[in-house]
Design an enzyme around this catalytic site. Structure first.
Site, short mmCIF file in Angstrom:
data_model
loop_
_atom_site.label_atom_id
_atom_site.label_comp_id
_atom_site.label_asym_id
_atom_site.label_seq_id
_atom_site.Cartn_x
_atom_site.Cartn_y
_atom_site.Cartn_z
N ASP A 279 0.80 -1.23 0.00
CA ASP A 279 0.00 0.00 0.00
C ASP A 279 0.83 1.28 0.00
OD1 ASP A 279 -2.64 -1.17 0.07
OD2 ASP A 279 -2.15 -1.82 2.10
N ASP B 95 -5.67 -4.99 -6.03
CA ASP B 95 -5.46 -3.63 -5.55
C ASP B 95 -4.04 -3.13 -5.88
OD1 ASP B 95 -7.07 -5.44 -4.01
OD2 ASP B 95 -7.42 -3.88 -2.51
#
Length: 399
Positions: A117, A177
């Site tokens: 992330d 993602d």
């Protein structure tokens, strides 16, 4: 007779007045919506108690943002919202707030990578900051962040490890993602970073395309691979309804992520993948136009929606519209993005005075019963991005 005439005139006045009001609200521009959003964001920023606290969600029954620390995967979205608000308004106070909030994330670039992330955390914050200010210090942080993210790359598999903490459960895991975090690496490779960053990003996109995209153009959320041989072991879900279901936000990460991968590499396979994912998403949208959290939840139509997926899809399709060559395709994706943004701008999804967020009705991690049907900060981030993109196109949205 006079009374009757007065009644007729009064009724005519009411009809004309209502018609005029209706005419005034038929259309509104992204610019006007952005004006309203900026006012709200400025007011909300005054309530954020510390620069190292970042809004994440607003639970039911509350009106103010719940905040998280710098290492939460959502930490970069709030600085990004502030940068987008500054981009539209050129308000110096918002710029100062964005800079302070961004600076609080510097540590992420210089700490061991905990997960994939880093792109969300630093490209949404420092990336937008550098784009809007040209601050060379931001550039150095971004280059360091890219090198940190690259440490998760496994050359045996050809992809970035998404969750080191979940290796016992999923082995080498790559989630859809992660396609969004490649933009940081592609950017770094063009701005002083190593060519290795480009190569591993292209490889990661190809591994994701070859293994996580299903034959029907839906996506697995997660792919499990053997660490040493690189063998694809299994496609499954973590946040969707089932391993073979179509998790809405995952599909939109794929739409946007593969569009970016094509933009940066020119690999037509990535473009065709983005098109396939987009068309399948549009074909499966429910009648009201906003996706449920998972397209295959058996509780539909009594399942929660995901406004964040709609906002991400709008951004992805606007990106895609700039990359396809056929005029009809361009029009199709621009119109679809406009339609999604229009629906998000309706009273059903726009928060208004309800709470501090811009959008209502997003869904985070449904299987874990986490962040169900509530405002989530990344929905606001991509909503602001979609509005800014539409503003630049000079397009109005019918309400």
């Amino acid at each position: 007779m006079r009374v009757r005439l007065q009644l007729i005139l009064f009724a005519s006045f009411l009809m004309f007045s209502c018609a005029s009001q209706k005419k005034e609200t038929v259309q509104f521009s992204p610019e006007k919506i952005l004006d309203e959003n900026v006012k709200k964001i400025k007011d909300v920023q005054k309530t954020v108690k510390s620069v190292d606290q970042f809004p994440r969600n607003i639970p039911k029954g509350q009106t103010q943002w719940e905040t998280v620390g710098p290492r939460d995967w959502c930490s970069g979205f709030w600085p990004g919202v502030l940068w987008y608000a500054y981009e539209h308004s050129q308000d110096s106070g918002l710029k100062t707030s964005a800079m302070k909030s961004t600076e609080a994330l510097r540590q992420i670039a210089y700490s061991p990578a905990e997960n994939h992330d880093i792109g969300f955390m630093l490209y949404c914050s420092y990336g937008n900051g550098y784009r809007l200010t040209g601050n060379e210090d931001y550039k150095e942080v971004l280059l360091a962040a890219a090198d940190t993210l690259a440490t998760l790359y496994n050359p045996n598999v050809g992809s970035i490890l998404s969750w080191p903490i979940k290796k016992d459960e999923y082995k080498h895991n790559t989630i859809v993602d992660n396609m969004m975090n490649l933009e940081l690496l592609f950017w770094a490779a063009k701005n002083g970073g190593s060519q290795h960053l480009y190569n591993l990003s292209e490889s990661h996109a190809k591994v994701t395309m070859d293994n996580l995209v299903r034959d029907d153009a839906s996506m697995f959320h997660l792919g499990s691979f053997d660490d040493e041989t690189g063998e694809f072991l299994k496609g499954m879900t973590h946040q969707g309804y089932a391993d073979d279901s179509m998790w809405a936000r995952g599909q939109t990460w794929g739409i946007y992520g593969f569009a970016i991968a094509y933009r940066e590499t020119g690999n037509k396979d990535f473009l065709n993948t983005a098109i396939r994912l987009t068309d399948h998403f549009l074909e499966r949208l429910p009648e009201d136009g906003i996706p449920y959290w998972d397209f295959d939840d058996p509780k539909i139509p009594n399942a929660p929606k995901d406004a964040s997926a709609a906002a991400i899809a709008a951004c992805g399709m606007l990106e895609l519209s700039e990359l396809v060559e056929e005029k009809d395709q361009k029009k199709k994706y621009i119109q679809a993005a406009k339609d999604l943004t229009e629906k998000l701008s309706s009273d059903t999804y726009l928060s208004g005075d309800t709470n501090q967020a811009l959008l209502l009705h997003s869904t985070g991690h449904h299987p874990r019963n986490s962040e169900i049907d509530m405002p989530i900060v990344y929905a606001d981030y991509y909503y602001m991005e979609a509005l800014l993109r539409l503003k630049k196109l000079g397009l109005s949205i019918k309400q």
